[in-house]
Design a protein around this motif. Sequence first.
Motif, PDB file in Angstrom:
ATOM      1  N   LYS A 154       0.812  -1.217   0.000  1.00 41.49           N
ATOM      2  CA  LYS A 154       0.000   0.000   0.000  1.00 41.49           C
ATOM      3  C   LYS A 154       0.851   1.274   0.000  1.00 41.49           C
ATOM      4  CE  LYS A 154      -3.306  -2.455   2.972  1.00 41.49           C
ATOM      5  NZ  LYS A 154      -3.944  -2.455   4.332  1.00 41.49           N
ATOM      6  N   PHE A 155       2.171   1.141   0.004  1.00 43.98           N
ATOM      7  CA  PHE A 155       3.040   2.317   0.044  1.00 43.98           C
ATOM      8  C   PHE A 155       2.812   3.213  -1.168  1.00 43.98           C
ATOM      9  CE2 PHE A 155       6.745   0.463   2.780  1.00 43.98           C
ATOM     10  CZ  PHE A 155       5.916   0.472   3.878  1.00 43.98           C
ATOM     11  N   ASN A 156       2.920   4.521  -0.941  1.00 46.08           N
ATOM     12  CA  ASN A 156       2.835   5.504  -2.020  1.00 46.08           C
ATOM     13  C   ASN A 156       4.234   5.713  -2.589  1.00 46.08           C
ATOM     14  OD1 ASN A 156       2.472   7.645  -3.722  1.00 46.08           O
ATOM     15  ND2 ASN A 156       1.977   9.123  -2.127  1.00 46.08           N
ATOM     16  N   LEU A 157       4.507   5.097  -3.724  1.00 48.12           N
ATOM     17  CA  LEU A 157       5.805   5.217  -4.376  1.00 48.12           C
ATOM     18  C   LEU A 157       5.745   6.106  -5.608  1.00 48.12           C
ATOM     19  CD1 LEU A 157       6.958   1.476  -4.124  1.00 48.12           C
ATOM     20  CD2 LEU A 157       7.268   3.330  -2.470  1.00 48.12           C
ATOM     21  N   VAL A 158       4.618   6.802  -5.778  1.00 45.56           N
ATOM     22  CA  VAL A 158       4.414   7.667  -6.944  1.00 45.56           C
ATOM     23  C   VAL A 158       4.695   9.122  -6.607  1.00 45.56           C
ATOM     24  CG1 VAL A 158       2.752   8.467  -8.662  1.00 45.56           C
ATOM     25  CG2 VAL A 158       2.701   6.080  -7.884  1.00 45.56           C
ATOM     26  N   ASP A 159       4.055   9.648  -5.579  1.00 47.32           N
ATOM     27  CA  ASP A 159       4.238  11.050  -5.204  1.00 47.32           C
ATOM     28  C   ASP A 159       4.248  11.222  -3.679  1.00 47.32           C
ATOM     29  OD1 ASP A 159       1.604  10.400  -4.829  1.00 47.32           O
ATOM     30  OD2 ASP A 159       0.790  12.210  -5.768  1.00 47.32           O
ATOM     31  N   PRO A 160       5.165  10.530  -2.984  1.00 51.81           N
ATOM     32  CA  PRO A 160       5.224  10.668  -1.519  1.00 51.81           C
ATOM     33  C   PRO A 160       5.714  12.059  -1.118  1.00 51.81           C
ATOM     34  CG  PRO A 160       7.114   9.443  -2.296  1.00 51.81           C
ATOM     35  CD  PRO A 160       6.229   9.647  -3.494  1.00 51.81           C
ATOM     36  N   VAL A 161       5.306  12.517   0.070  1.00 48.24           N
ATOM     37  CA  VAL A 161       5.745  13.830   0.536  1.00 48.24           C
ATOM     38  C   VAL A 161       7.213  13.767   0.940  1.00 48.24           C
ATOM     39  CG1 VAL A 161       3.451  14.554   1.276  1.00 48.24           C
ATOM     40  CG2 VAL A 161       4.920  13.327   2.873  1.00 48.24           C
ATOM     41  N   ASP A 162       7.881  14.908   0.797  1.00 45.39           N
ATOM     42  CA  ASP A 162       9.313  15.040   1.072  1.00 45.39           C
ATOM     43  C   ASP A 162       9.473  15.830   2.371  1.00 45.39           C
ATOM     44  OD1 ASP A 162      12.038  15.150   0.852  1.00 45.39           O
ATOM     45  OD2 ASP A 162      12.072  16.658  -0.729  1.00 45.39           O
ATOM     46  N   ARG A 163      10.104  15.244   3.383  1.00 45.81           N
ATOM     47  CA  ARG A 163      10.198  15.863   4.706  1.00 45.81           C
ATOM     48  C   ARG A 163      11.575  15.606   5.322  1.00 45.81           C
ATOM     49  NH1 ARG A 163       6.155  17.817   3.132  1.00 45.81           N
ATOM     50  NH2 ARG A 163       4.056  17.816   4.048  1.00 45.81           N
ATOM     51  N   ASN A 164      11.876  16.337   6.415  1.00 44.97           N
ATOM     52  CA  ASN A 164      12.995  15.950   7.276  1.00 44.97           C
ATOM     53  C   ASN A 164      12.507  15.651   8.691  1.00 44.97           C
ATOM     54  OD1 ASN A 164      12.619  18.443   8.544  1.00 44.97           O
ATOM     55  ND2 ASN A 164      14.400  19.387   7.576  1.00 44.97           N
ATOM     56  N   THR A 165      11.222  15.892   8.948  1.00 47.54           N
ATOM     57  CA  THR A 165      10.578  15.573  10.218  1.00 47.54           C
ATOM     58  C   THR A 165       9.229  14.935   9.928  1.00 47.54           C
ATOM     59  OG1 THR A 165      11.621  17.507  11.246  1.00 47.54           O
ATOM     60  CG2 THR A 165       9.801  16.490  12.445  1.00 47.54           C
ATOM     61  N   VAL A 166       8.885  13.914  10.684  1.00 51.10           N
ATOM     62  CA  VAL A 166       7.594  13.262  10.472  1.00 51.10           C
ATOM     63  C   VAL A 166       7.012  12.890  11.822  1.00 51.10           C
ATOM     64  CG1 VAL A 166       8.596  10.941  10.217  1.00 51.10           C
ATOM     65  CG2 VAL A 166       6.365  11.454   9.187  1.00 51.10           C
ATOM     66  N   GLY A 167       5.709  13.048  11.963  1.00 52.66           N
ATOM     67  CA  GLY A 167       5.030  12.662  13.178  1.00 52.66           C
ATOM     68  C   GLY A 167       4.591  11.205  13.105  1.00 52.66           C
ATOM     69  N   VAL A 168       5.095  10.402  14.023  1.00 51.32           N
ATOM     70  CA  VAL A 168       4.643   9.013  14.107  1.00 51.32           C
ATOM     71  C   VAL A 168       3.242   9.037  14.731  1.00 51.32           C
ATOM     72  CG1 VAL A 168       5.101   6.727  15.035  1.00 51.32           C
ATOM     73  CG2 VAL A 168       7.010   8.214  14.383  1.00 51.32           C
ATOM     74  N   PRO A 169       2.219   8.498  14.069  1.00 46.97           N
ATOM     75  CA  PRO A 169       0.855   8.572  14.616  1.00 46.97           C
ATOM     76  C   PRO A 169       0.747   7.909  15.989  1.00 46.97           C
ATOM     77  CG  PRO A 169       0.829   7.830  12.320  1.00 46.97           C
ATOM     78  CD  PRO A 169       2.254   7.804  12.762  1.00 46.97           C
ATOM     79  N   SER A 170      -0.092   8.477  16.850  1.00 42.73           N
ATOM     80  CA  SER A 170      -0.334   7.869  18.161  1.00 42.73           C
ATOM     81  C   SER A 170      -0.897   6.463  17.970  1.00 42.73           C
ATOM     82  CB  SER A 170      -1.323   8.714  18.966  1.00 42.73           C
ATOM     83  OG  SER A 170      -0.793   9.995  19.223  1.00 42.73           O
ATOM     84  N   GLY A 171      -0.202   5.476  18.523  1.00 41.62           N
ATOM     85  CA  GLY A 171      -0.645   4.101  18.375  1.00 41.62           C
ATOM     86  C   GLY A 171      -0.540   3.594  16.952  1.00 41.62           C
ATOM     87  N   GLY A 172       0.392   4.141  16.189  1.00 35.34           N
ATOM     88  CA  GLY A 172       0.530   3.732  14.792  1.00 35.34           C
ATOM     89  C   GLY A 172       1.974   3.698  14.337  1.00 35.34           C
ATOM     90  N   TRP A 173       2.171   3.806  13.031  1.00 35.60           N
ATOM     91  CA  TRP A 173       3.504   3.678  12.448  1.00 35.60           C
ATOM     92  C   TRP A 173       3.619   4.581  11.227  1.00 35.60           C
ATOM     93  CZ3 TRP A 173       3.367   2.212   7.351  1.00 35.60           C
ATOM     94  CH2 TRP A 173       2.191   1.599   6.910  1.00 35.60           C
ATOM     95  N   VAL A 174       4.837   4.834  10.815  1.00 31.95           N
ATOM     96  CA  VAL A 174       5.103   5.574   9.588  1.00 31.95           C
ATOM     97  C   VAL A 174       6.345   4.968   8.940  1.00 31.95           C
ATOM     98  CG1 VAL A 174       6.522   7.324  10.727  1.00 31.95           C
ATOM     99  CG2 VAL A 174       5.387   7.877   8.575  1.00 31.95           C
TER     100      VAL A 174
END
Length: 226
Positions: A154-174
Amino acid sequence: MIFVGEWWNADSEAVIAQALQNGGGPNVSNAYTINDLPGPLYNCSAQGTNPLLTTTTIAMLQAHFFQQSKGVYTTDFPTTPIFPFNYTGTPPNNIMVSNGTKEVVLPFNTSVELVLQDTSILGIESHPLYLHGFNFFVVGQGFGNFDNNKDPPKFNLVDPVDRNTVGVPSGGWVAIRFQADNPWVWFMHCHLEVHTSWGLRMAWIVLDGKLPNQKLPPPPSDLPKC
């Protein structure tokens, strides 16, 4: 490059030990620093400055460049969980915590995929994870435990966002991906300072490439010493 930090007129190890005992942040510092210097307005300007919460006697970058890693760090940081459990369910009584300064070594230009998983230990919470030295692509995220069989398709390999910081969802994953094409020792950590002191931190050692512009330069002759 500018390094912003803080200075305590105290033993920095005692400061962090006290913070860990009560679960809060460290005591208010006596000065903010730029490149380890407090500037002329603070009464500590003429004194030696303490690195922020130092845990080794030599910088990891210095140890790496001069090949003096013995006694400073090891290169056996685990790339998969050594003690899998139901990360977002009821945590086990023994979470197998250990202390150490361990790094991940990446050959130049390695393609890295990293899954950051929140846990219910001390309660679920969103963690803003920051990677120095790189931007990365956020290719996937979700709630619950990451499933290595069901989630990658299910990964978005077409147009993923470009970041240097990401919020790991509460009770989830990134899930993120980046290209290790910048030789250095790069710190990755939670931007909540107290969480960094709890262990939400690590370092990547990116090795030199073959070309001259792909190698770690030596320290400048006028580099301030700690």
